[in-house]
Design a protein around this motif. Sequence first.
Motif, PDB file in Angstrom:
ATOM      1  N   GLU A 106       0.835  -1.194   0.000  1.00 47.85           N
ATOM      2  CA  GLU A 106       0.000   0.000   0.000  1.00 47.85           C
ATOM      3  C   GLU A 106       0.872   1.247   0.000  1.00 47.85           C
ATOM      4  O   GLU A 106       1.829   1.348   0.780  1.00 47.85           O
ATOM      5  CB  GLU A 106      -0.922   0.026   1.218  1.00 47.85           C
ATOM      6  N   PHE A 107       0.533   2.188  -0.893  1.00 44.74           N
ATOM      7  CA  PHE A 107       1.214   3.473  -0.893  1.00 44.74           C
ATOM      8  C   PHE A 107       0.551   4.351   0.173  1.00 44.74           C
ATOM      9  O   PHE A 107      -0.621   4.718   0.047  1.00 44.74           O
ATOM     10  CB  PHE A 107       1.117   4.130  -2.274  1.00 44.74           C
ATOM     11  N   VAL A 108       1.302   4.704   1.202  1.00 44.94           N
ATOM     12  CA  VAL A 108       0.719   5.409   2.348  1.00 44.94           C
ATOM     13  C   VAL A 108       1.030   6.899   2.313  1.00 44.94           C
ATOM     14  O   VAL A 108       0.548   7.645   3.160  1.00 44.94           O
ATOM     15  CB  VAL A 108       1.222   4.799   3.671  1.00 44.94           C
ATOM     16  N   ALA A 109       1.837   7.351   1.361  1.00 44.62           N
ATOM     17  CA  ALA A 109       2.198   8.762   1.277  1.00 44.62           C
ATOM     18  C   ALA A 109       2.414   9.144  -0.175  1.00 44.62           C
ATOM     19  O   ALA A 109       2.385   8.300  -1.082  1.00 44.62           O
ATOM     20  CB  ALA A 109       3.463   9.044   2.103  1.00 44.62           C
ATOM     21  N   GLU A 110       2.636  10.422  -0.422  1.00 44.22           N
ATOM     22  CA  GLU A 110       2.909  10.910  -1.770  1.00 44.22           C
ATOM     23  C   GLU A 110       4.175  10.266  -2.323  1.00 44.22           C
ATOM     24  O   GLU A 110       5.158  10.085  -1.605  1.00 44.22           O
ATOM     25  CB  GLU A 110       3.065  12.431  -1.728  1.00 44.22           C
ATOM     26  N   VAL A 111       4.131   9.916  -3.595  1.00 45.04           N
ATOM     27  CA  VAL A 111       5.284   9.308  -4.256  1.00 45.04           C
ATOM     28  C   VAL A 111       5.844  10.313  -5.248  1.00 45.04           C
ATOM     29  O   VAL A 111       5.136  10.781  -6.139  1.00 45.04           O
ATOM     30  CB  VAL A 111       4.904   8.003  -4.969  1.00 45.04           C
ATOM     31  N   ARG A 112       7.127  10.629  -5.116  1.00 45.47           N
ATOM     32  CA  ARG A 112       7.732  11.662  -5.951  1.00 45.47           C
ATOM     33  C   ARG A 112       9.047  11.145  -6.546  1.00 45.47           C
ATOM     34  O   ARG A 112       9.899  10.604  -5.835  1.00 45.47           O
ATOM     35  CB  ARG A 112       7.990  12.923  -5.131  1.00 45.47           C
ATOM     36  N   GLU A 113       9.178  11.310  -7.876  1.00 48.94           N
ATOM     37  CA  GLU A 113      10.406  10.989  -8.605  1.00 48.94           C
ATOM     38  C   GLU A 113      10.890   9.566  -8.326  1.00 48.94           C
ATOM     39  O   GLU A 113      12.069   9.320  -8.088  1.00 48.94           O
ATOM     40  CB  GLU A 113      11.507  11.996  -8.259  1.00 48.94           C
ATOM     41  N   ALA A 114       9.963   8.628  -8.368  1.00 50.16           N
ATOM     42  CA  ALA A 114      10.324   7.220  -8.162  1.00 50.16           C
ATOM     43  C   ALA A 114      10.428   6.519  -9.507  1.00 50.16           C
ATOM     44  O   ALA A 114       9.746   6.877 -10.479  1.00 50.16           O
ATOM     45  CB  ALA A 114       9.285   6.527  -7.289  1.00 50.16           C
ATOM     46  N   ASP A 115      11.286   5.520  -9.576  1.00 54.31           N
ATOM     47  CA  ASP A 115      11.476   4.745 -10.797  1.00 54.31           C
ATOM     48  C   ASP A 115      10.892   3.345 -10.584  1.00 54.31           C
ATOM     49  O   ASP A 115      11.496   2.491  -9.943  1.00 54.31           O
ATOM     50  CB  ASP A 115      12.955   4.645 -11.147  1.00 54.31           C
ATOM     51  N   LEU A 116       9.696   3.157 -11.118  1.00 54.86           N
ATOM     52  CA  LEU A 116       9.039   1.853 -11.048  1.00 54.86           C
ATOM     53  C   LEU A 116       8.986   1.198 -12.424  1.00 54.86           C
ATOM     54  O   LEU A 116       8.158   0.323 -12.666  1.00 54.86           O
ATOM     55  CB  LEU A 116       7.616   2.009 -10.495  1.00 54.86           C
ATOM     56  N   SER A 117       9.878   1.605 -13.308  1.00 54.89           N
ATOM     57  CA  SER A 117       9.870   1.080 -14.669  1.00 54.89           C
ATOM     58  C   SER A 117      10.329  -0.369 -14.692  1.00 54.89           C
ATOM     59  O   SER A 117      11.143  -0.802 -13.859  1.00 54.89           O
ATOM     60  CB  SER A 117      10.779   1.923 -15.563  1.00 54.89           C
ATOM     61  N   GLN A 118       9.770  -1.134 -15.647  1.00 55.57           N
ATOM     62  CA  GLN A 118      10.111  -2.539 -15.864  1.00 55.57           C
ATOM     63  C   GLN A 118       9.996  -3.351 -14.577  1.00 55.57           C
ATOM     64  O   GLN A 118      10.828  -4.206 -14.275  1.00 55.57           O
ATOM     65  CB  GLN A 118      11.514  -2.662 -16.459  1.00 55.57           C
ATOM     66  N   GLN A 119       8.949  -3.075 -13.815  1.00 57.30           N
ATOM     67  CA  GLN A 119       8.652  -3.842 -12.619  1.00 57.30           C
ATOM     68  C   GLN A 119       7.247  -4.403 -12.729  1.00 57.30           C
ATOM     69  O   GLN A 119       6.498  -4.077 -13.648  1.00 57.30           O
ATOM     70  CB  GLN A 119       8.799  -2.968 -11.370  1.00 57.30           C
ATOM     71  N   ALA A 120       6.899  -5.265 -11.805  1.00 58.70           N
ATOM     72  CA  ALA A 120       5.573  -5.866 -11.786  1.00 58.70           C
ATOM     73  C   ALA A 120       4.867  -5.462 -10.501  1.00 58.70           C
ATOM     74  O   ALA A 120       5.316  -5.813  -9.401  1.00 58.70           O
ATOM     75  CB  ALA A 120       5.674  -7.381 -11.892  1.00 58.70           C
ATOM     76  N   LEU A 121       3.777  -4.693 -10.655  1.00 61.02           N
ATOM     77  CA  LEU A 121       2.969  -4.288  -9.509  1.00 61.02           C
ATOM     78  C   LEU A 121       1.727  -5.166  -9.458  1.00 61.02           C
ATOM     79  O   LEU A 121       0.913  -5.154 -10.397  1.00 61.02           O
ATOM     80  CB  LEU A 121       2.558  -2.818  -9.622  1.00 61.02           C
ATOM     81  N   ARG A 122       1.596  -5.905  -8.390  1.00 55.30           N
ATOM     82  CA  ARG A 122       0.441  -6.784  -8.238  1.00 55.30           C
ATOM     83  C   ARG A 122      -0.241  -6.510  -6.899  1.00 55.30           C
ATOM     84  O   ARG A 122       0.402  -6.504  -5.854  1.00 55.30           O
ATOM     85  CB  ARG A 122       0.869  -8.256  -8.312  1.00 55.30           C
ATOM     86  N   ARG A 123      -1.515  -6.251  -6.992  1.00 56.25           N
ATOM     87  CA  ARG A 123      -2.349  -5.968  -5.817  1.00 56.25           C
ATOM     88  C   ARG A 123      -1.776  -4.809  -4.995  1.00 56.25           C
ATOM     89  O   ARG A 123      -1.823  -4.823  -3.769  1.00 56.25           O
ATOM     90  CB  ARG A 123      -2.521  -7.219  -4.963  1.00 56.25           C
TER      91      ARG A 123
END
Length: 266
Positions: free
Chosen positions: A15-32
Amino acid sequence: MELKDHTKPLIEDKEFVAEVREADLSQQALRRAFAVKKTFIDVSFKQTEISQCYFRNCRFIRCDFTGASISRSNFGGSQYEECKFPYSTWEHTILDEEFLDNCLPSEENLARDLVRSLRVNFGQIGNYPAINKAASIEVALTGLHFFHAAYSKQSYYRAKYKGWNRFICGMRHAEWKALDLLWGNGESLYRIVVCGLFAIVACAALLSWQYPQFSWPASFGVVATAFCGSNTTLPVPGEYLAVLTAIRFILFGLFMAILIKRLSRR
């Protein structure tokens, strides 16, 4: 043949509990993954697999979803500002139809491909008004692409479409334009009605000019009556009757085709 492993790091049940800034989530797998009313600023989702995630009422600012694969997720109520979505694909994902107005790429061929994916996605979630809207946008973008490929002076089009290919695109645009005027390329009932009225007025004007015994009001009345398939008070020349009958059947067939197409989307 040389190959190498291309595994994507897995972010699962988070769970993202705060603001997300300038993060690199490229070429990843986000599940649930889970986020509600959170803000994502300058976050890269390039070629990311987003599956079974919940991003409701979130705000995405200058985020990059290029090549992202999004499936079975919920983006309802989310807002997007200056985000990029070229080459992204969407499946079974809840998404507001306002996305079609604000988030398409500036390149018409990329926008067309994205709208095509979204049209299928809207059908999967049962958003039928959005399906029709996406289909209309897709048709318009297709015509715009043919026009630019044939006539644009931009270096991209002149380098890619030359000679015979450019001529073919010009012919395809002419065909697209003719069908667009006739029935909106299968998306406009209004165009069919307008074409029917135009045919009646044109035939009435020609009839009154060719046969002086028909005044303009009389010719319009008998042509409209003959177009509807009813008997006329004054005999209509056989060639006019044949043309009006052919036009009536063609327009009626196009009218039914649009209705069947729209019903088949449901």
